[in-house]
Design a protein around this motif. Structure first.
Motif, short mmCIF file in Angstrom:
data_model
loop_
_atom_site.label_atom_id
_atom_site.label_comp_id
_atom_site.label_asym_id
_atom_site.label_seq_id
_atom_site.Cartn_x
_atom_site.Cartn_y
_atom_site.Cartn_z
N PHE A 1 11.51 -1.81 -19.13
CA PHE A 1 10.16 -1.34 -19.42
C PHE A 1 10.11 0.14 -19.81
N MET B 1 6.45 -6.53 -8.67
CA MET B 1 6.79 -5.22 -9.22
C MET B 1 6.33 -5.09 -10.67
N ILE B 2 6.43 -6.18 -11.44
CA ILE B 2 5.98 -6.11 -12.83
C ILE B 2 4.46 -5.93 -12.86
N ILE C 1 -0.89 -10.81 -6.88
CA ILE C 1 -0.51 -10.29 -5.56
C ILE C 1 -0.84 -11.31 -4.47
N LEU D 1 7.43 2.27 -21.68
CA LEU D 1 6.27 2.40 -20.80
C LEU D 1 6.47 3.60 -19.88
N SER D 2 5.38 4.29 -19.55
CA SER D 2 5.55 5.41 -18.63
C SER D 2 5.49 4.89 -17.21
N LEU D 3 6.55 5.14 -16.45
CA LEU D 3 6.58 4.76 -15.04
C LEU D 3 6.43 6.03 -14.22
N VAL E 1 -3.77 -3.83 -4.60
CA VAL E 1 -3.23 -4.44 -3.38
C VAL E 1 -4.39 -4.95 -2.52
N PHE F 1 2.77 -4.26 -10.64
CA PHE F 1 2.56 -2.84 -10.34
C PHE F 1 2.84 -1.99 -11.57
N VAL F 2 3.94 -2.29 -12.25
CA VAL F 2 4.30 -1.53 -13.44
C VAL F 2 3.16 -1.58 -14.46
N PHE G 1 9.42 5.99 -9.40
CA PHE G 1 9.42 4.54 -9.52
C PHE G 1 10.67 3.89 -8.94
N TYR H 1 0.02 0.40 -13.12
CA TYR H 1 0.28 1.84 -13.10
C TYR H 1 0.40 2.38 -14.52
N GLY H 2 1.08 1.64 -15.38
CA GLY H 2 1.23 2.07 -16.76
C GLY H 2 -0.12 2.19 -17.46
N ILE I 1 14.02 -3.36 -14.20
CA ILE I 1 12.68 -3.07 -14.70
C ILE I 1 12.67 -1.70 -15.38
N PHE J 1 0.84 -1.21 0.00
CA PHE J 1 0.00 0.00 0.00
C PHE J 1 0.87 1.25 0.00
N VAL K 1 -3.79 1.39 -8.12
CA VAL K 1 -2.73 0.49 -7.66
C VAL K 1 -3.04 0.03 -6.24
N MET K 2 -3.54 0.97 -5.40
CA MET K 2 -3.91 0.59 -4.03
C MET K 2 -5.05 -0.42 -4.05
N TYR L 1 3.83 1.49 -0.94
CA TYR L 1 4.52 1.57 -2.22
C TYR L 1 3.64 2.29 -3.25
N ALA L 2 2.35 1.87 -3.27
CA ALA L 2 1.42 2.51 -4.21
C ALA L 2 1.33 4.01 -3.93
#
Lengths: 143, 517
Positions: free
Chosen positions: A128, B402-403, B218, A134-136, B422, B405-406, A91, B409-410, A124, A80, B418-419, A82-83
Motif C-alpha cells: 500500500f 489492518m487493511i 470490524i 498510500l500515505s500511512l 473501532v 485501518f489503512v 504504522f 487512516y489514508g 501491507i 483503540f 480511526v477510533m 492501535y488507533a
C-alpha cells in the motif's frame, strides 16, 4: 431481559436526542421547517421503536460467556490503542503489535503470531505504501 | 436505437488498459472475498472504497473496480457452498442444498462449472435487463418531486428487511439510529450546528465510510474473536474432479435458467428483496416446477445448483436498477455501492443519466466485461480459489482489520476517525448480538441528509403545509407500498423464514442472515 435493557437504553437515547434537538441554535438563515423538525421526527420513531422493543422483547440472544466477553472488550481496547498509537509509533510498529495480538487471540501460538504480524505489517507497507503510494502513519523512525 | 449507441459509447469508456486491469483485479478480489466465509460482497466493497478513493482513481475507474468486486463476490459465494456446505455469503445459502451433495458424490468440479455458467447467464441477462429497464425507470423518476422522493426514501427503509425481517421494531430502530447519526454536523440548509456539542471533529458530520467499515468489517472481526474461529474454512484441499460441464445437462437446464434469471432479476429490482430472496425464490419455484415429488432436489440435482446461482446473480444485476435510476438501494451491498457514488460526489438518479452518461454507460459496459472475465476466471481457475479456503482465519481476519485501518487512516488521516471506526465496530457487534440489522443503520447514515432536504423542499413549496406529502397519486401509491412492505412481514415473515430454513438448521440460517445481504 436483554431486549428490555436495550429498550430502556433506546428510550434514554431518544430522550437525549430530544434534548439535544431542542438546543439546536437558530441561524440567520431561516426556512419553513427549520433545523429541528426532522430530528424531532427521528426522535419520535426512536421512542416508539424502543417502547415496542421494551414491551415485546425477543428471545434472549446468545451472549458469550464472561471469558469471551472479556476477550471482545480486550480486542476492542487493543484496536483503540492501535488507533491512538498509529501516529505515535508509526504504522509498521503499531501494526505488528495489533496484528500479533489479534492473531494470537484467534488461536496462533505466540511465536507464530509474531511472525505472521511482522509479515502482515511489512506486506501491507510494501503493497500500500511503496507500490500504491498510500500515505500511512509515520512514526519517529520514519515508517 | 439510442440504447445501442449509448452502450457503444460506454464500451469506448470502459475499454482502456487501466479500466480493464481494474476490472480484472476487481473480479479476482471479488471472487476471493465471496469465497471466504465471513467476507461478503458488502464488507468486501466497504473495505476497498477508502482505498480506491485515496489512490486517486477517477469516478469511472473506482466504479469499475468496485462493481467488479460486487459481481465477483456473487460468483465466489458458491465455491465454499459447494465444497464445504458453508455459504461464502448469504445469497449462496441455497446453493449448499444441491451443490454439496454433488460434491460428496465426487462431482464437485461439475457443480462448480455448472454454477459458474449459471452465474454468467444470470448476470449477463440481468445486465441486459438493467440496460433496458433503467432508462424507463429514469423517465418515471423525472415525474418525482421532493414529496415523492421523501416517500420513496421512507419506502426504502420500510421494505429493506424484506419478507424475512424478523422484528420490524428493531429494523425501524436501526433506521432511526442511522438517520439520527446522519443529522450530526452543520445543517445543510441553514448552517446551524446540530449535535456537535462544540466538538470540532463533528462539524462536518460523521463520514459514512467510517460507519460502514466499522459496522461491517470490524464487527465481523469481533465475531470471529468471540467464537475463536481461527482455523481454516477447509481442512484439506478438496478434490474437485472433472471441471467440464456436461453439455447434455446444460441443454436440459435451459428452462431452469430462463425461469431463474427472470425471477432473480425481478427480486433484485423490487424493493426489499435482494439477492438472497432471489436465489431462494428461484430454487423453490424450480423445485415446484420440475421436481414436485421431491425426488432429486436436495440430493445433488444439477438444476438445484443452477437455479439459485442464476437467481442470485440476476438479482445482483437487478438491484442496480433502483440504485442507479432512483438513488434508492434495496439491499446492503447496493447501499455500499451507493456510498461509492456519494463519496465520488455523484448523485444517482435521473440527473446522473442525463448529465453523466459516460459514467452510467461506462459502468454498464464494465459490467459486461467483468462478466466475461468472471466466467474465464471461474471455470479454469476455480482450483486457485479453493486453495484460498485453506488460509486459516486467524491470519486472514487480522489482515482484513489492518487493511480497514489503512483505508480509513489514508482517507482522513485522523486518529479520532480511526477510533470512531473501532467504536462503530463494537457497537455493530452489540447490535448484531441483539438482532438489530445493520443495513438500515448504514442506509440511514447515507440517505439521512438527502431525505431531510427533500422533506424541507417539499414543505417550502407548499409553504409549510404537511399534506403535500400525500398530495399526488404517485406519492400516495409509494406510501401504500411502504406501509404494505412494512406490515406484511409482521404477518408472513415467520412463515416464509420457516420455509426458507426447512432444509437448513435454524441456527445456521440465523447466523448467515445476520451478516446482511
Amino acid at each position: 431481559m436483554s431486549d428490555r435493557i436495550f429498550g430502556l437504553f433506546g428510550l434514554a437515547l431518544a430522550a437525549f436526542y430530544f434534548w439535544a434537538t431542542s438546543i439546536i441554535p437558530d441561524s440567520f438563515m431561516i426556512d419553513v421547517v427549520g433545523p429541528r423538525a426532522f430530528p424531532y421526527i427521528v426522535g419520535t420513531v426512536l421512542t416508539i421503536c424502543s417502547l415496542y422493543i421494551l414491551l415485546r422483547p425477543d428471545a434472549e440472544p446468545d451472549w458469550p460467556n464472561l471469558m469471551n466477553f472479556i476477550e471482545i472488550i480486550f480486542a476492542t481496547a487493543v484496536m483503540f490503542l492501535y488507533a491512538w498509537g498509529l501516529s505515535r509509533a508509526g504504522f509498521v510498529i503499531a501494526t505488528v503489535f495489533a496484528t500479533a495480538y489479534l492473531t494470537w487471540r484467534l488461536g496462533s501460538k505466540p511465536l507464530g503470531a509474531l511472525i505472521t504480524a511482522v509479515a502482515t505489517s511489512a506486506g501491507i507497507y510494501v503493497v500500500f505504501h511503496l507500490i500504491l503510494g498510500l500515505s500511512l502513519a509515520k512514526g519517529p523512525l520514519g515508517f | 436505437m439510442e440504447i445501442f449507441s449509448n452502450l457503444a459509447d460506454g464500451f469506448a469508456v470502459a475499454l482502456t488498459f487501466q479500466h480493464l486491469m481494474l476490472a480484472f483485479l476487481g473480479c479476482f478480489l471479488g471472487t476471493l472475498m465471496g469465497a471466504l466465509p465471513g467476507l461478503g460482497p458488502a464488507n468486501g466493497v466497504a473495505i476497498l472504497i477508502p482505498i480506491a478513493f485515496t489512490l486517486g482513481l477517477g469516478p469511472v475507474a473506482s466504479l469499475i473496480l468496485l462493481t467488479s468486486v460486487y459481481y465477483g463476490a456473487m460468483y465466489g459465494g458458491r465455491i465454499s457452498s459447494i465444497l464445504l456446505n458453508i455459504p461464502g455469503d448469504e445469497p449462496a445459502m441455497m446453493t449448499c442444498l444441491d451443490g454439496h451433495p454433488m460434491a460428496l458424490q465426487g462431482k464437485a468440479g461439475e457443480a462448480l462449472a455448472l454454477s459458474g455458467i449459471a452465474s454468467f447467464i444470470g448476470s449477463f441477462f440481468a445486465t441486459w435487463g438493467l440496460v433496458l429497464i433503467a432508462p424507463l425507470l429514469v423517465k418515471v423518476a423525472l415525474l418525482f418531486g421532493p414529496a415523492e422522493y421523501f416517500a420513496l426514501f421512507t419506502m426504502a427503509f420500510a421494505t429493506l428487511g424484506g419478507v424475512t425481517a424478523s422484528n420490524q421494531g428493531k429494523s425501524a430502530f436501526a433506521a432511526a439510529l442511522g438517520l439520527g447519526i446522519s443529522m450530526i454536523g452543520s445543517d445543510s440548509q441553514t448552517g446551524s450546528e446540530r449535535f456537535t456539542f462544540g466538538h470540532i471533529h463533528l462539524y462536518d458530520g460523521i463520514d459514512f465510510l467510517i460507519a460502514i467499515v466499522g459496522l461491517f468489517a470490524i464487527s465481523e472481526v469481533l465475531i470471529f474473536i468471540e467464537h475463536h474461529k481461527g482455523g481454516a474454512a477447509a481442512k484439506s484441499s478438496a478434490k474437485i474432479g472433472r471441471l467440464m460441464p456436461d453439455f447434455g445437462v446444460l441443454k436440459k437446464s435451459i428452462g431452469t435458467m430462463t425461469r431463474s434469471t427472470i425471477i432473480g432479476f425481478l427480486a433484485g429490482v423490487l424493493p426489499g428483496a435482494g439477492a438472497s430472496l432471489g436465489s431462494f425464490l428461484s430454487y423453490s419455484v424450480e423445485k415446484n416446477t420440475v421436481d414436485r415429488e421431491g425426488k432429486t432436489f436436495g440430493k445433488g440435482d444439477p438444476r438445484g445448483v443452477i437455479a439459485p446461482e442464476c437467481g442470485n446473480n440476476a438479482a445482483a444485476g437487478g438491484a442496480l436498477v433502483p440504485m442507479l435510476a432512483l438513488g434508492v438501494p434495496g439491499s446492503g451491498t447496493t447501499a455500499v455501492l451507493l456510498a461509492v457514488l456519494l463519496q465520488l460526489n455523484i448523485t444517482p438518479g435521473p440527473l446522473l443519466f442525463r448529465n453523466n452518461p459516460d459514467i452510467v454507460w461506462g459502468l454498464i459496459a464494465a459490467l459486461f466485461i467483468a462478466n466475461f472475465m468472471l466466467l474465464a476466471l471461474n471455470l479454469p481457475m476455480v482450483g486457485l480459489f479453493t486453495r484460498v479456503l485453506l488460509i486459516p482465519t486467524r491470519i486472514l481476519m487480522p489482515v482484513v482489520a489492518m487493511i480497514s485501518f489503512v483505508g480509513i487512516y489514508g482517507l482522513t488521516g485522523s486518529t479520532f476517525d480511526v477510533m470512531m471506526m473501532v467504536g462503530f465496530g463494537f457497537g455493530g457487534w452489540l447490535l448484531r448480538k441483539l438482532g438489530v440489522p445493520l443495513v438500515p443503520v448504514i442506509l440511514g447514515i447515507l440517505l439521512g441528509n438527502e431525505m431531510e432536504v427533500n422533506l424541507r423542499r417539499a414543505l417550502q413549496i407548499s409553504d409549510g403545509d404537511w399534506s403535500i406529502l400525500v398530495g399526488s397519486p404517485l406519492a400516495i401509491g409509494i406510501w401504500a407500498i411502504a406501509v404494505t412492505g412494512f406490515v406484511l412481514p409482521i404477518f408472513f415473515g415467520k412463515k416464509v423464514k420457516k420455509n426458507m430454513s426447512a432444509d437448513h438448521s435454524e441456527e445456521k440460517m440465523d447466523e448467515v442472515m445476520k451478516g446482511g445481504d
